[in-house]
Design an enzyme around this catalytic site. Sequence first.
Site, PDB file in Angstrom:
ATOM      1  N   SER A   1       0.813  -1.212   0.000  1.00 57.21           N
ATOM      2  CA  SER A   1       0.000   0.000   0.000  1.00 57.21           C
ATOM      3  C   SER A   1       0.847   1.262   0.000  1.00 57.21           C
ATOM      4  CB  SER A   1      -0.865   0.038   1.262  1.00 57.21           C
ATOM      5  OG  SER A   1      -1.774  -1.017   1.270  1.00 57.21           O
TER       6      SER A   1
ATOM      7  N   HIS B   1      -0.645  -2.348  -7.255  1.00 54.69           N
ATOM      8  CA  HIS B   1      -1.450  -2.002  -6.079  1.00 54.69           C
ATOM      9  C   HIS B   1      -2.936  -2.061  -6.434  1.00 54.69           C
ATOM     10  CE1 HIS B   1      -2.772   1.138  -2.912  1.00 54.69           C
ATOM     11  NE2 HIS B   1      -2.812  -0.054  -2.411  1.00 54.69           N
TER      12      HIS B   1
ATOM     13  N   GLU C   1      -2.948   0.578  -9.498  1.00 60.88           N
ATOM     14  CA  GLU C   1      -1.766   1.429  -9.613  1.00 60.88           C
ATOM     15  C   GLU C   1      -0.581   0.518  -9.942  1.00 60.88           C
ATOM     16  OE1 GLU C   1      -2.105   5.247  -6.657  1.00 60.88           O
ATOM     17  OE2 GLU C   1      -1.792   3.345  -5.660  1.00 60.88           O
TER      18      GLU C   1
ATOM     19  N   ASN D   1      -3.133   6.402  -1.773  1.00 61.70           N
ATOM     20  CA  ASN D   1      -3.002   6.351  -0.307  1.00 61.70           C
ATOM     21  C   ASN D   1      -2.357   7.597   0.284  1.00 61.70           C
ATOM     22  OD1 ASN D   1      -4.378   4.016   0.114  1.00 61.70           O
ATOM     23  ND2 ASN D   1      -2.582   2.693   0.081  1.00 61.70           N
TER      24      ASN D   1
HETATM   25  N1  CAA Z   1     -16.738  -9.418  -4.060  1.00 60.38           N
HETATM   26  C1  CAA Z   1     -17.448  -9.314  -5.184  1.00 60.38           C
HETATM   27  N2  CAA Z   1     -18.403  -8.389  -5.385  1.00 60.38           N
HETATM   28  C2  CAA Z   1     -18.675  -7.565  -4.365  1.00 60.38           C
HETATM   29  C3  CAA Z   1     -17.971  -7.600  -3.149  1.00 60.38           C
HETATM   30  C4  CAA Z   1     -16.950  -8.586  -3.004  1.00 60.38           C
HETATM   31  N3  CAA Z   1     -16.200  -8.714  -1.916  1.00 60.38           N
HETATM   32  N4  CAA Z   1     -18.441  -6.625  -2.335  1.00 60.38           N
HETATM   33  C5  CAA Z   1     -19.423  -5.998  -3.032  1.00 60.38           C
HETATM   34  N5  CAA Z   1     -19.546  -6.555  -4.246  1.00 60.38           N
HETATM   35  C6  CAA Z   1     -20.434  -6.104  -5.323  1.00 60.38           C
HETATM   36  C7  CAA Z   1     -21.874  -6.509  -5.086  1.00 60.38           C
HETATM   37  O1  CAA Z   1     -22.171  -7.780  -5.657  1.00 60.38           O
HETATM   38  C8  CAA Z   1     -22.638  -5.385  -5.787  1.00 60.38           C
HETATM   39  O2  CAA Z   1     -22.674  -5.565  -7.184  1.00 60.38           O
HETATM   40  P1  CAA Z   1     -23.966  -5.046  -8.063  1.00 60.38           P
HETATM   41  O3  CAA Z   1     -24.102  -3.579  -7.765  1.00 60.38           O
HETATM   42  O4  CAA Z   1     -23.549  -5.322  -9.486  1.00 60.38           O
HETATM   43  O5  CAA Z   1     -25.105  -5.875  -7.580  1.00 60.38           O
HETATM   44  C9  CAA Z   1     -21.761  -4.157  -5.563  1.00 60.38           C
HETATM   45  O6  CAA Z   1     -20.425  -4.658  -5.327  1.00 60.38           O
HETATM   46  C10 CAA Z   1     -22.247  -3.366  -4.384  1.00 60.38           C
HETATM   47  O7  CAA Z   1     -22.256  -4.231  -3.252  1.00 60.38           O
HETATM   48  P2  CAA Z   1     -23.333  -4.206  -2.093  1.00 60.38           P
HETATM   49  O8  CAA Z   1     -24.657  -3.715  -2.614  1.00 60.38           O
HETATM   50  O9  CAA Z   1     -23.311  -5.502  -1.363  1.00 60.38           O
HETATM   51  O10 CAA Z   1     -22.730  -3.231  -1.043  1.00 60.38           O
HETATM   52  P3  CAA Z   1     -22.434  -1.723  -1.192  1.00 60.38           P
HETATM   53  O11 CAA Z   1     -23.309  -1.047  -2.168  1.00 60.38           O
HETATM   54  O12 CAA Z   1     -22.381  -1.268   0.201  1.00 60.38           O
HETATM   55  O13 CAA Z   1     -20.951  -1.707  -1.822  1.00 60.38           O
HETATM   56  C11 CAA Z   1     -18.617  -1.617  -1.681  1.00 60.38           C
HETATM   57  C12 CAA Z   1     -19.870  -2.306  -1.178  1.00 60.38           C
HETATM   58  C13 CAA Z   1     -18.358  -1.997  -3.129  1.00 60.38           C
HETATM   59  C14 CAA Z   1     -17.490  -2.147  -0.809  1.00 60.38           C
HETATM   60  C15 CAA Z   1     -18.795  -0.062  -1.585  1.00 60.38           C
HETATM   61  O14 CAA Z   1     -19.269   0.289  -0.308  1.00 60.38           O
HETATM   62  C16 CAA Z   1     -17.515   0.685  -1.837  1.00 60.38           C
HETATM   63  O15 CAA Z   1     -17.131   0.916  -2.966  1.00 60.38           O
HETATM   64  N6  CAA Z   1     -16.839   1.119  -0.740  1.00 60.38           N
HETATM   65  C17 CAA Z   1     -15.587   1.853  -0.831  1.00 60.38           C
HETATM   66  C18 CAA Z   1     -14.450   0.898  -1.064  1.00 60.38           C
HETATM   67  C19 CAA Z   1     -13.131   1.603  -1.137  1.00 60.38           C
HETATM   68  O16 CAA Z   1     -12.991   2.815  -0.995  1.00 60.38           O
HETATM   69  N7  CAA Z   1     -12.062   0.800  -1.359  1.00 60.38           N
HETATM   70  C20 CAA Z   1     -10.720   1.287  -1.367  1.00 60.38           C
HETATM   71  C21 CAA Z   1     -10.100   0.972  -0.043  1.00 60.38           C
HETATM   72  S1  CAA Z   1      -8.453   1.622   0.089  1.00 60.38           S
HETATM   73  C22 CAA Z   1      -7.495   0.480  -0.677  1.00 60.38           C
HETATM   74  O17 CAA Z   1      -7.954  -0.534  -1.123  1.00 60.38           O
HETATM   75  C23 CAA Z   1      -6.051   0.788  -0.789  1.00 60.38           C
HETATM   76  C24 CAA Z   1      -5.162   0.434   0.329  1.00 60.38           C
HETATM   77  O18 CAA Z   1      -3.970   0.239   0.082  1.00 60.38           O
HETATM   78  C25 CAA Z   1      -5.636   0.363   1.732  1.00 60.38           C
HETATM   79  P1  NAD Z   2      -4.276  -9.671   5.397  1.00 61.21           P
HETATM   80  O1  NAD Z   2      -3.792  -9.562   6.791  1.00 61.21           O
HETATM   81  O2  NAD Z   2      -5.729  -9.890   5.133  1.00 61.21           O
HETATM   82  O3  NAD Z   2      -3.481 -10.832   4.634  1.00 61.21           O
HETATM   83  C1  NAD Z   2      -2.084 -10.978   4.664  1.00 61.21           C
HETATM   84  C2  NAD Z   2      -1.810 -12.448   4.562  1.00 61.21           C
HETATM   85  O4  NAD Z   2      -0.407 -12.663   4.339  1.00 61.21           O
HETATM   86  C3  NAD Z   2      -2.161 -13.225   5.853  1.00 61.21           C
HETATM   87  O5  NAD Z   2      -3.149 -14.178   5.541  1.00 61.21           O
HETATM   88  C4  NAD Z   2      -0.845 -13.852   6.260  1.00 61.21           C
HETATM   89  O6  NAD Z   2      -1.003 -15.157   6.824  1.00 61.21           O
HETATM   90  C5  NAD Z   2      -0.105 -13.906   4.928  1.00 61.21           C
HETATM   91  N1  NAD Z   2       1.324 -14.115   5.050  1.00 61.21           N
HETATM   92  C6  NAD Z   2       2.169 -13.555   5.950  1.00 61.21           C
HETATM   93  N2  NAD Z   2       3.408 -14.047   5.759  1.00 61.21           N
HETATM   94  C7  NAD Z   2       3.340 -14.919   4.712  1.00 61.21           C
HETATM   95  C8  NAD Z   2       4.284 -15.739   4.044  1.00 61.21           C
HETATM   96  N3  NAD Z   2       5.556 -15.777   4.434  1.00 61.21           N
HETATM   97  N4  NAD Z   2       3.874 -16.513   2.993  1.00 61.21           N
HETATM   98  C9  NAD Z   2       2.587 -16.495   2.603  1.00 61.21           C
HETATM   99  N5  NAD Z   2       1.645 -15.740   3.221  1.00 61.21           N
HETATM  100  C10 NAD Z   2       2.017 -14.958   4.252  1.00 61.21           C
HETATM  101  O7  NAD Z   2      -3.770  -8.363   4.669  1.00 61.21           O
HETATM  102  P2  NAD Z   2      -4.321  -7.707   3.306  1.00 61.21           P
HETATM  103  O8  NAD Z   2      -5.324  -6.698   3.665  1.00 61.21           O
HETATM  104  O9  NAD Z   2      -4.647  -8.792   2.348  1.00 61.21           O
HETATM  105  O10 NAD Z   2      -3.019  -6.927   2.832  1.00 61.21           O
HETATM  106  C11 NAD Z   2      -2.001  -7.568   2.084  1.00 61.21           C
HETATM  107  C12 NAD Z   2      -1.165  -6.510   1.385  1.00 61.21           C
HETATM  108  O11 NAD Z   2      -2.024  -5.744   0.520  1.00 61.21           O
HETATM  109  C13 NAD Z   2      -0.507  -5.496   2.323  1.00 61.21           C
HETATM  110  O12 NAD Z   2       0.718  -5.111   1.770  1.00 61.21           O
HETATM  111  C14 NAD Z   2      -1.513  -4.339   2.325  1.00 61.21           C
HETATM  112  O13 NAD Z   2      -0.923  -3.123   2.678  1.00 61.21           O
HETATM  113  C15 NAD Z   2      -1.948  -4.355   0.870  1.00 61.21           C
HETATM  114  N6  NAD Z   2      -3.251  -3.760   0.595  1.00 61.21           N
HETATM  115  C16 NAD Z   2      -4.287  -3.900   1.486  1.00 61.21           C
HETATM  116  C17 NAD Z   2      -5.512  -3.330   1.195  1.00 61.21           C
HETATM  117  C18 NAD Z   2      -6.678  -3.462   2.122  1.00 61.21           C
HETATM  118  O14 NAD Z   2      -7.686  -2.754   1.923  1.00 61.21           O
HETATM  119  N7  NAD Z   2      -6.648  -4.313   3.130  1.00 61.21           N
HETATM  120  C19 NAD Z   2      -5.697  -2.644  -0.021  1.00 61.21           C
HETATM  121  C20 NAD Z   2      -4.628  -2.543  -0.924  1.00 61.21           C
HETATM  122  C21 NAD Z   2      -3.393  -3.097  -0.593  1.00 61.21           C
END
Ligand code: CAA
Ligand code: NAD
Length: 284
Positions: A119, A140, A152, A190
């Site tokens: 991330s 990403h 990304e 991010n």
């Molecule tokens: N797998 C497959 N499909 C899924 C799903 C999953 N895990 N979760 C939801 N869906 C699908 C549903 O089937 C539904 O599809 P249709 O509209 O075609 O029927 C659609 O997505 C909407 O789902 P829901 O109606 O069940 O739920 P919702 O409307 O509340 O949507 C959500 C759920 C898609 C998660 C929505 O709330 C959303 O977009 N949230 C924001 C997510 C976001 O910002 N993600 C980025 C996180 S940051 C990141 O990832 C980077 C990082 O490094 C941390």
């Molecule tokens: P998670 O905790 O759900 O999963 C991580 C997994 O890695 C665990 O199941 C753990 O057992 C496994 N693991 C640890 N050491 C290992 C090894 N040596 N061999 C094989 N598996 C091993 O975490 P996540 O949310 O899936 O995040 C995974 C990566 O993706 C991180 O780098 C995170 O920053 C990035 N990421 C997360 C998100 C998010 O929304 N959670 C979104 C984008 C990117």
Amino acid sequence: MDIKHVGVVGCGLMGSGIAEVSARSGYQVTISEATQEILDRGLGNLRNSLERGVKASKLSAEDRDVTLGRIKGTTDFGDFKDCDIVVEAITENLPLKKEIFARLDDAVKPGAILSSNTSCLSVMDMAAATKRPDRVVGTHFFNPVPVMKLLEVIKTIASAQEIVDKAKTFGESLGKTVIIAPDAPGFVVNRLLVPYLIDAVRMLEAGVATMKEIDHGMVLGCAHPMGPLTLLDLVGIDTTLFIADAMFEDFKDAKFAAPPLMRKMVVAGRWGRKTGKGFYEYSK
Ligand code: CAA
Ligand code: NAD
């Protein structure tokens, strides 16, 4: 070399999603976990996700079975030897990721691409742990992987342009829109999203507003699909804390400093949906 066989390391939230979309797009997939028990749990989540698609009539039962037939789970890195790309998706921890890249470099054929789903961490540091830094990029994905449209692709100063292009084509073949992002902490999304998410926790901690006011505010006032605290529960409070700490370490900027409440929630096991409780509670 065309990509036919995709490897994924880590079958958590992101790894299982990357394996799912790859298999649904026709690739052969090998996915590894640290233990058989965690692997079985992760593959169970992947099956549930496909089942959800069947119930929503987005996927036929036959396509579900064909997709599952393309996925092989393993705990042995030797099974990655024929992969054309291996995507690392383990815990957000640089020393651990570097160790995985060194092991992958030995296990995977020389021409293959190695990528990280990190991330925010330095992809160059992971590339430097291998003897093929030119063939290492970041890929990403966003959570939930089957739904979010962005990928990304992170180009390091050592990545070969040909490899960046291949990673982009691979992402597009999964139905993602690709942006090429710099190998700078948090890349593009991010760097903006993480300060926003942790500011929401700071507001809650300071008693400025309740959880509902914060979440409803952003959903109804800004048309976000979910509020920041709900989103933190989806991403994982543990993962967001790892990310914030790493970005603070890099930038030394207070906007990335994790609020104490987040740290306490992680210690208490309140990691969000994955543990059944974060800011909100989740029934089975
Ligand atoms: N797998 C497959 N499909 C899924 C799903 C999953 N895990 N979760 C939801 N869906 C699908 C549903 O089937 C539904 O599809 P249709 O509209 O075609 O029927 C659609 O997505 C909407 O789902 P829901 O109606 O069940 O739920 P919702 O409307 O509340 O949507 C959500 C759920 C898609 C998660 C929505 O709330 C959303 O977009 N949230 C924001 C997510 C976001 O910002 N993600 C980025 C996180 S940051 C990141 O990832 C980077 C990082 O490094 C941390
Ligand atoms: P998670 O905790 O759900 O999963 C991580 C997994 O890695 C665990 O199941 C753990 O057992 C496994 N693991 C640890 N050491 C290992 C090894 N040596 N061999 C094989 N598996 C091993 O975490 P996540 O949310 O899936 O995040 C995974 C990566 O993706 C991180 O780098 C995170 O920053 C990035 N990421 C997360 C998100 C998010 O929304 N959670 C979104 C984008 C990117």
